[in-house]
Design a protein around this motif. Structure first.
Motif, short mmCIF file in Angstrom:
data_model
loop_
_atom_site.label_atom_id
_atom_site.label_comp_id
_atom_site.label_asym_id
_atom_site.label_seq_id
_atom_site.Cartn_x
_atom_site.Cartn_y
_atom_site.Cartn_z
N GLN A 231 -17.77 14.70 0.79
CA GLN A 231 -18.75 14.35 1.81
C GLN A 231 -18.81 15.40 2.91
O GLN A 231 -19.89 15.72 3.42
N VAL A 232 -17.66 15.96 3.27
CA VAL A 232 -17.63 17.04 4.26
C VAL A 232 -18.41 18.24 3.76
O VAL A 232 -19.23 18.83 4.48
N TRP A 233 -18.18 18.61 2.50
CA TRP A 233 -18.89 19.75 1.93
C TRP A 233 -20.38 19.44 1.78
O TRP A 233 -21.23 20.33 1.97
N GLY A 234 -20.72 18.19 1.46
CA GLY A 234 -22.13 17.82 1.37
C GLY A 234 -22.82 17.95 2.71
O GLY A 234 -23.97 18.42 2.79
N ASP A 235 -22.13 17.54 3.78
CA ASP A 235 -22.69 17.68 5.13
C ASP A 235 -22.91 19.15 5.48
O ASP A 235 -23.93 19.52 6.06
N ARG A 236 -21.96 19.99 5.13
CA ARG A 236 -22.10 21.42 5.41
C ARG A 236 -23.30 22.02 4.69
O ARG A 236 -24.00 22.88 5.21
N ALA A 237 -23.50 21.56 3.45
CA ALA A 237 -24.59 22.10 2.64
C ALA A 237 -25.92 21.41 2.91
O ALA A 237 -26.97 21.88 2.46
N GLN A 366 -14.88 29.57 2.97
CA GLN A 366 -16.13 29.29 3.67
C GLN A 366 -17.23 28.93 2.68
O GLN A 366 -17.15 29.23 1.49
N ILE A 367 -18.28 28.30 3.18
CA ILE A 367 -19.31 27.77 2.29
C ILE A 367 -20.08 28.87 1.56
O ILE A 367 -20.64 28.64 0.49
#
Length: 387
Positions: A231-237, A366-367
């Motif tokens: 979910q954290v990575w989804g928010d970033r993306a 990093q993303i």
């Protein structure tokens, strides 16, 4: 730090190990010839030489995407198109190898005759980087062709090795294809700790930047921390993440995610899976169940099955490919964690043995730290060379 600077850092231990080993091998029975011209220059007419620059390579791309196709093609027909470079970019940037190492190679210095004893030592050195026995033999045999009995410096040896490694890896350097079929289902598999979650986040960000609508399904329903991380990575993306209560059936979540992705008109559905050890029959069977269930919604799904591999596992990565290919029909690889173990050679072994497309390598946390795989850049960085 640039992606190429991070690539240098990730492969530093491998190239340092090769540097030290080659210097020791060449110095063992060498002659210091100072500034004598390289063996390639003195034998140019009589002996064929390998020029790394002559080898074709896949241009680095910003995003691992392609124009959509009407249907999923056969593997051998899968097209690959990299994102065009920005105008003037090539002229402004120094070569990758210059960015990676920032030093010039010299063919001057000690040289040693390439004989059977030296070839055996070179094979052992490559094997120590997890390149595998068969691949190491292939590299040294190609290197010796037409040069056996000649005097070579350590830099010349590295150039020959890099050329052969790039040749082996060129056929597998392939951006992940996109198809006309929507939603395109991407199943991401791998063992615990391989970097699946971060890879999904980075890919989702790149696809979204390319104008694609993406949905992520958090299929690792057994670990609350895994869902939270995704979910954290989804928010970033900037990508929605579909979840289910802890302990839910991941196959059921995958089915529901397919339904929602179809209803929303999403271009891509990325399904995360629980980390599976290839020797756990129950977990591997669960993976096959996910595949069966999503095929009820779309018999052609999953359209891509990405296996995320951790470079620090060394030759065990080959066992993982064997296991996952049998159960999930792996269509491509992503290699992460090239730092820390001097085992970068395992990627060469994977390319040589399986020929599966290598879509990208992870070069940081990093993303935007997911680089399209380039065989020449990888080979020269692995050998510690500059263009």
């Amino acid at each position: 730090m640039s992606l190429f600077g991070k690539l240098k850092n990730r492969l530093l231990k491998t190239s340092s190990k090769l540097d030290e080993g080659l210097d020791a091998i060449v110095s063992e029975k060498s002659e210091d010839l100072g500034g004598e011209p390289s063996v390639d220059a003195t034998a140019e007419q009589a002996t064929p030489t390998v020029d790394i620059a002559e080898k074709p390579s896949v241009s680095p791309a910003t995003n691992p995407v392609e124009p959509p196709k009407e249907a999923k093609p056969d593997a051998e027909k899968t097209p690959t198109i990299a994102t065009p470079p920005v105008e003037g970019e090539a002229a402004e940037k120094p070569s990758l190898l210059g960015r990676v190492l920032g030093r010039k190679a010299s063919t001057a210095g000690p040289r040693r005759v390439l004989d059977d004893e030296m070839l055996e030592q070179l094979e052992e050195l490559l094997i120590s980087t997890d390149m595998g026995v068969e691949t190491s033999l292939r590299v040294t045999a190609a290197m010796a062709e037409g040069r056996f009995g000649q005097k070579l410096s350590s830099v010349e040896i590295k150039q020959l090795m890099a050329a052969e490694i790039a040749r082996i890896m060129e056929p597998v350097a392939t951006p992940m294809p996109l198809y006309q079929k929507t939603p395109q289902v991407i199943l991401v598999v791998g063992v615990n700790g391989s970097g699946k979650t971060t890879t999904i986040g980075k890919l989702a960000s790149q696809f979204r930047a390319a104008g694609k609508s993406v949905v992520i399904a958090a299929g690792d329903t057994f670990r609350a921390a895994a869902v939270e991380q995704l979910q954290v990575w989804g928010d970033r993306a900037g990508v929605p993440v579909l979840t289910a209560p802890e302990g839910s059936d991941p196959a059921s979540l995958a089915f529901d995610a397919m339904t929602k992705a179809q209803e929303s008109g999403a271009d891509l559905l990325m399904i995360d899976t629980a980390g599976r050890l290839q020797n756990r029959a129950d977990l591997m069977e669960e993976l096959t169940k996910i595949v069966r269930v999503i095929q009820k919604k779309d018999p052609s799904a999953p359209h891509n099955t990405l296996l995320v591999l951790d470079a620090t596992t060394g030759q065990n990565a080959l066992n993982q490919v064997d296991a996952f290919q049998k159960l999930a029909d792996v269509s491509g690889l992503v290699m992460t964690k090239l730092d820390g173990t001097a085992r970068g050679g395992v990627l060469v072994s994977l390319a040589d043995k399986y020929g599966l497309p290598i879509h990208a390598i992870g070069v940081g946390e990093q993303i935007d730290d997911l680089a399209p795989f380039d065989p020449k850049d990888f080979a020269t960085a692995l050998m510690g060379l500059e263009d």
